[in-house]
Design a protein around this motif. Structure first.
Motif, PDB file in Angstrom:
ATOM      1  N   ARG A  57      -0.043   8.479  -6.497  1.00 52.06           N
ATOM      2  CA  ARG A  57      -1.024   7.481  -6.092  1.00 52.06           C
ATOM      3  C   ARG A  57      -1.444   6.662  -7.305  1.00 52.06           C
ATOM      4  O   ARG A  57      -1.734   7.209  -8.378  1.00 52.06           O
ATOM      5  CB  ARG A  57      -2.252   8.138  -5.469  1.00 52.06           C
ATOM      6  CG  ARG A  57      -3.279   7.163  -4.908  1.00 52.06           C
ATOM      7  CD  ARG A  57      -4.361   7.934  -4.139  1.00 52.06           C
ATOM      8  NE  ARG A  57      -5.363   7.028  -3.581  1.00 52.06           N
ATOM      9  CZ  ARG A  57      -6.468   6.642  -4.221  1.00 52.06           C
ATOM     10  NH1 ARG A  57      -6.712   7.113  -5.440  1.00 52.06           N
ATOM     11  NH2 ARG A  57      -7.324   5.821  -3.639  1.00 52.06           N
ATOM     12  N   ARG A  58      -1.469   5.341  -7.097  1.00 51.26           N
ATOM     13  CA  ARG A  58      -1.893   4.441  -8.169  1.00 51.26           C
ATOM     14  C   ARG A  58      -3.408   4.307  -8.132  1.00 51.26           C
ATOM     15  O   ARG A  58      -4.029   4.202  -7.065  1.00 51.26           O
ATOM     16  CB  ARG A  58      -1.243   3.078  -7.989  1.00 51.26           C
ATOM     17  CG  ARG A  58      -1.510   2.105  -9.129  1.00 51.26           C
ATOM     18  CD  ARG A  58      -0.698   0.837  -8.959  1.00 51.26           C
ATOM     19  NE  ARG A  58      -0.906  -0.080 -10.071  1.00 51.26           N
ATOM     20  CZ  ARG A  58      -0.304  -1.262 -10.200  1.00 51.26           C
ATOM     21  NH1 ARG A  58       0.562  -1.659  -9.257  1.00 51.26           N
ATOM     22  NH2 ARG A  58      -0.555  -2.043 -11.234  1.00 51.26           N
ATOM     23  N   SER A  59      -4.002   4.282  -9.287  1.00 53.80           N
ATOM     24  CA  SER A  59      -5.456   4.176  -9.381  1.00 53.80           C
ATOM     25  C   SER A  59      -5.944   2.895  -8.707  1.00 53.80           C
ATOM     26  O   SER A  59      -5.303   1.836  -8.833  1.00 53.80           O
ATOM     27  CB  SER A  59      -5.888   4.175 -10.847  1.00 53.80           C
ATOM     28  OG  SER A  59      -7.234   3.773 -10.974  1.00 53.80           O
ATOM     29  N   PRO A  60      -7.071   2.947  -8.011  1.00 56.90           N
ATOM     30  CA  PRO A  60      -7.628   1.725  -7.416  1.00 56.90           C
ATOM     31  C   PRO A  60      -7.926   0.642  -8.447  1.00 56.90           C
ATOM     32  O   PRO A  60      -7.999  -0.543  -8.108  1.00 56.90           O
ATOM     33  CB  PRO A  60      -8.917   2.215  -6.739  1.00 56.90           C
ATOM     34  CG  PRO A  60      -8.692   3.675  -6.508  1.00 56.90           C
ATOM     35  CD  PRO A  60      -7.857   4.137  -7.664  1.00 56.90           C
ATOM     36  N   LEU A  61      -8.077   1.056  -9.697  1.00 59.34           N
ATOM     37  CA  LEU A  61      -8.344   0.089 -10.757  1.00 59.34           C
ATOM     38  C   LEU A  61      -7.072  -0.542 -11.290  1.00 59.34           C
ATOM     39  O   LEU A  61      -7.128  -1.415 -12.158  1.00 59.34           O
ATOM     40  CB  LEU A  61      -9.111   0.773 -11.896  1.00 59.34           C
ATOM     41  CG  LEU A  61     -10.459   1.396 -11.499  1.00 59.34           C
ATOM     42  CD1 LEU A  61     -11.099   2.061 -12.709  1.00 59.34           C
ATOM     43  CD2 LEU A  61     -11.376   0.343 -10.909  1.00 59.34           C
ATOM     44  N   GLY A  62      -5.907  -0.034 -10.760  1.00 56.76           N
ATOM     45  CA  GLY A  62      -4.617  -0.625 -11.124  1.00 56.76           C
ATOM     46  C   GLY A  62      -4.112  -0.196 -12.463  1.00 56.76           C
ATOM     47  O   GLY A  62      -3.168  -0.736 -12.963  1.00 56.76           O
ATOM     48  N   ASP A 112       0.823  -1.207   0.000  1.00 53.76           N
ATOM     49  CA  ASP A 112       0.000   0.000   0.000  1.00 53.76           C
ATOM     50  C   ASP A 112       0.863   1.265   0.000  1.00 53.76           C
ATOM     51  O   ASP A 112       0.401   2.340  -0.405  1.00 53.76           O
ATOM     52  CB  ASP A 112      -0.909   0.008   1.227  1.00 53.76           C
ATOM     53  CG  ASP A 112      -1.765  -1.236   1.301  1.00 53.76           C
ATOM     54  OD1 ASP A 112      -2.553  -1.451   0.369  1.00 53.76           O
ATOM     55  OD2 ASP A 112      -1.628  -2.010   2.277  1.00 53.76           O
ATOM     56  N   PRO A 137      -2.853  -1.483  -6.229  1.00 57.06           N
ATOM     57  CA  PRO A 137      -3.892  -0.551  -6.702  1.00 57.06           C
ATOM     58  C   PRO A 137      -4.430   0.270  -5.527  1.00 57.06           C
ATOM     59  O   PRO A 137      -4.749  -0.264  -4.464  1.00 57.06           O
ATOM     60  CB  PRO A 137      -4.956  -1.491  -7.266  1.00 57.06           C
ATOM     61  CG  PRO A 137      -4.190  -2.699  -7.701  1.00 57.06           C
ATOM     62  CD  PRO A 137      -3.103  -2.866  -6.673  1.00 57.06           C
ATOM     63  N   GLY A 138      -4.503   1.583  -5.723  1.00 53.96           N
ATOM     64  CA  GLY A 138      -4.921   2.487  -4.656  1.00 53.96           C
ATOM     65  C   GLY A 138      -3.803   2.861  -3.707  1.00 53.96           C
ATOM     66  O   GLY A 138      -4.009   3.672  -2.796  1.00 53.96           O
ATOM     67  N   GLY A 139      -2.610   2.295  -3.915  1.00 55.66           N
ATOM     68  CA  GLY A 139      -1.477   2.556  -3.030  1.00 55.66           C
ATOM     69  C   GLY A 139      -0.713   3.810  -3.403  1.00 55.66           C
ATOM     70  O   GLY A 139      -0.995   4.473  -4.406  1.00 55.66           O
ATOM     71  N   THR A 140       0.308   4.111  -2.586  1.00 55.89           N
ATOM     72  CA  THR A 140       1.060   5.365  -2.712  1.00 55.89           C
ATOM     73  C   THR A 140       2.554   5.081  -2.857  1.00 55.89           C
ATOM     74  O   THR A 140       3.098   4.194  -2.194  1.00 55.89           O
ATOM     75  CB  THR A 140       0.836   6.258  -1.481  1.00 55.89           C
ATOM     76  OG1 THR A 140      -0.554   6.581  -1.395  1.00 55.89           O
ATOM     77  CG2 THR A 140       1.633   7.550  -1.579  1.00 55.89           C
ATOM     78  N   TRP A 190      -1.758   6.428 -12.867  1.00 51.37           N
ATOM     79  CA  TRP A 190      -1.080   7.125 -11.777  1.00 51.37           C
ATOM     80  C   TRP A 190      -1.502   8.593 -11.748  1.00 51.37           C
ATOM     81  O   TRP A 190      -1.710   9.209 -12.790  1.00 51.37           O
ATOM     82  CB  TRP A 190       0.443   7.051 -11.944  1.00 51.37           C
ATOM     83  CG  TRP A 190       1.000   5.692 -11.639  1.00 51.37           C
ATOM     84  CD1 TRP A 190       1.166   4.661 -12.505  1.00 51.37           C
ATOM     85  CD2 TRP A 190       1.472   5.240 -10.377  1.00 51.37           C
ATOM     86  NE1 TRP A 190       1.721   3.582 -11.863  1.00 51.37           N
ATOM     87  CE2 TRP A 190       1.918   3.909 -10.544  1.00 51.37           C
ATOM     88  CE3 TRP A 190       1.577   5.826  -9.100  1.00 51.37           C
ATOM     89  CZ2 TRP A 190       2.448   3.160  -9.505  1.00 51.37           C
ATOM     90  CZ3 TRP A 190       2.104   5.075  -8.067  1.00 51.37           C
ATOM     91  CH2 TRP A 190       2.530   3.760  -8.261  1.00 51.37           C
TER      92      TRP A 190
END
Length: 530
Positions: free
Chosen positions: A525-530, A421, A448-451, A496
């Motif tokens: 930040r990475r998109s939650p959709l990856g 994450d 996905p959704g991570g920083t 991103w």
């Protein structure tokens, strides 16, 4: 972790290259492509520094020498090769057979092999006004700069019998050639007779001075008999000596060059000198080499050194990582850092909901410990097993669960994809690669959704030139992954979002040298959709 920088630094690498011009950089490129760690020590005073352009280099015809060096530096740095400004003061053999290269300012490079690519020093005859125009209107090589003065008035000053050899070439370039037998040549020598028979104006008299015109360019050569010979260019064959002072303690000595104009380093067909493990390439072995053949010689010797190291490792059934050796040495003494977390990381991460975190280039673990105390499930990654041992000891002392991963951040499978994450790289020294593998490993590790948080020193103060006569730099920041490299990899990627990218003062309390006062901070930040 916040830096505690010693006054002097000892580095360890596979090969130290002394001299960063064509031969040295070409060798470094070969070595870097064979995954060898290389530190090039460059004093910044190449033989061709006075020249404004170089010639007969296929693909780079007419390029200023400084531009070729700039191109070469960027190419070798893209493979993680470091080019540090400095001057080798002394090279000594260590007890275990390696070489200890001592630099101006006290820094040291320890290497398994050394390449001398130090070049030669041209020694001009003592003629008033000659040195002032050296590299401009005063030339020495008909192949290097002869074409540019074709059909012009060329006065060739001959100071040695070997100086007659280029006369036929200069005669081919212009009908207006005057040969002045300044010293060392008998006026009735057969070569002189041949020139006169071919219509060349030959004067058997010493030159007194080179005269400049109102425009600052060469206008004439004044002779001892009072005559003035009009000139647009002056050709002279200087004497020369190799730059071997750093290698004297190894017993390396120069031998007379066949021309009688100076000395060179004698090498065998592989570029090896009489000192085992010490190689030489470029003008230091052959003063007639132009830039292209000098680079070719360096490239060849670089390949030979690579092969020698590979065979040595094969017989030892070893595959050592010199980068790991370098960092293990640095973590082998007293603690290097304060143990406090980096303030820029704290500022970016405070308030985030804890999850899985990866700290790349964890060092002694100041950031790892802080993250674990905030509730993060942390994996500490570093190329140095000694660094990780310190992380483990401190985590155990505090009763904190920390995972350790001993890995090169440039390895093919360095980190589990999408597993974290938070991926943090605080002043991480990851050698660059042309394919950006280290950068891609960082990005791919973010879930996905991570920083992703990358913090670097502001590199501009580290790029300020130093006086290599008294100082050197122990590191080359542009050989390592920079924030700008990460930013470039994110550019145009819809997966991103760059949330922070700025240069700002390092937070109060950071223990760092005075020239590291600003941080470059990137948070994405990475998109939650990856």
């Amino acid at each position: 972790m916040s830096a505690h920088r010693p006054t002097t630094v000892e580095r360890h690498c596979d090969v130290a290259v002394v001299g960063g011009s064509a031969a040295g950089l070409a060798a470094a490129l070969q070595l870097g492509r064979q995954r060898r760690s290389v530190i090039v020590v460059d004093a910044g005073d190449p033989r061709n520094a006075p020249a404004s352009h170089m010639h007969s280099y296929l693909g780079h015809e007419g390029l200023p020498p400084s531009e070729l060096v700039a191109i070469g530096r960027e190419e070798v740095r893209s493979y993680g090769v470091e080019v540090v400004p400095g001057r080798a003061v002394e090279v000594r053999r260590t007890d275990d057979g390696r070489f200890r290269v001592e630099l101006t300012g006290g820094h040291v490079v320890v290497a398994r092999r050394v390449l001398a690519a130090t070049g030669i020093v041209d020694e001009l005859p003592d003629i008033d006004g000659l040195a002032e125009h050296w590299g401009g209107d005063v030339i020495h090589c008909p192949f290097c700069h002869g074409y540019e003065v074709r059909d012009r008035r060329i006065v060739q000053l001959v100071t040695h019998p070997a100086g007659l050899h280029p006369a036929a070439l200069f005669r081919q370039l212009t009908r207006r050639l005057v040969v002045v037998l300044h010293d060392g040549v008998e006026p009735d020598a057969p070569e002189v007779a041949a020139l006169r028979a071919a219509g060349v104006d030959v004067r058997s008299v010493r030159a007194r001075r080179v005269v400049a015109g109102d425009d600052g360019h060469v206008a004439a050569v004044e002779l001892d008999d009072g005559a003035r010979v009009a000139a647009d260019a002056v050709a002279v064959g200087p004497r020369f000596r190799p730059r071997l002072e750093p290698f004297a303690s190894l017993g390396l000595v120069a031998v007379p060059h066949p021309s009688g104009l100076g000395e060179v380093v004698e090498v065998d067909a592989t570029g090896a000198t009489s000192v085992p493990g010490l190689f030489a390439a470029g003008n230091v072995t052959d003063p007639s080499l132009q830039v292209l053949p000098s680079a070719a010689a360096g490239s060849r010797v670089g390949g030979i050194i690579s092969a020698a190291l590979a065979v040595e490792d094969l017989h030892a059934a070893a595959r050592p990582s010199a980068n790991e050796v370098d960092w293990d040495h640095r973590y082998g003494g007293e603690p290097m850092w304060s143990g406090n977390p980096n303030g820029s990381l704290v500022a970016e991460v405070a308030g985030m909901r804890p999850g899985r975190a990866l700290d790349v280039g964890a060092g002694e673990g100041g950031d790892v410990i802080w993250l674990a105390e905030q509730g993060w499930r942390v994996t500490a990654s570093d190329i140095s097993s000694r660094a990780l041992a310190r992380v483990a000891a401190e985590a155990e002392r505090r009763g904190l669960p920390v995972q350790l991963r001993h890995v090169d951040a440039n390895a093919l499978d360095a980190f589990a994809p999408g597993a974290f994450d938070l991926v943090s790289a605080q002043y991480a020294s990851i050698p660059r690669t042309p394919d950006g593998r280290g950068v891609r490993n960082l990005l791919d590790a973010v879930a996905p959704g991570g920083t992703l948080v990358v913090v670097s020193h502001d590199l501009e103060p580290m790029r300020v030139p130093v006086d290599t006569r008294t100082q050197s730099r122990p590191f080359d920041p542009d050989a390592y992954v920079r924030v700008e490299d990460v930013l470039a990899a994110l550019h145009g990627d819809d997966a991103w979002e760059v949330e922070v990218h700025e240069t700002r003062p390092r937070p109060p309390g950071a223990a760092s040298a005075s020239h590291h006062v600003d941080d470059v901070v990137l948070r994405a930040r990475r998109s939650p959709l990856g």
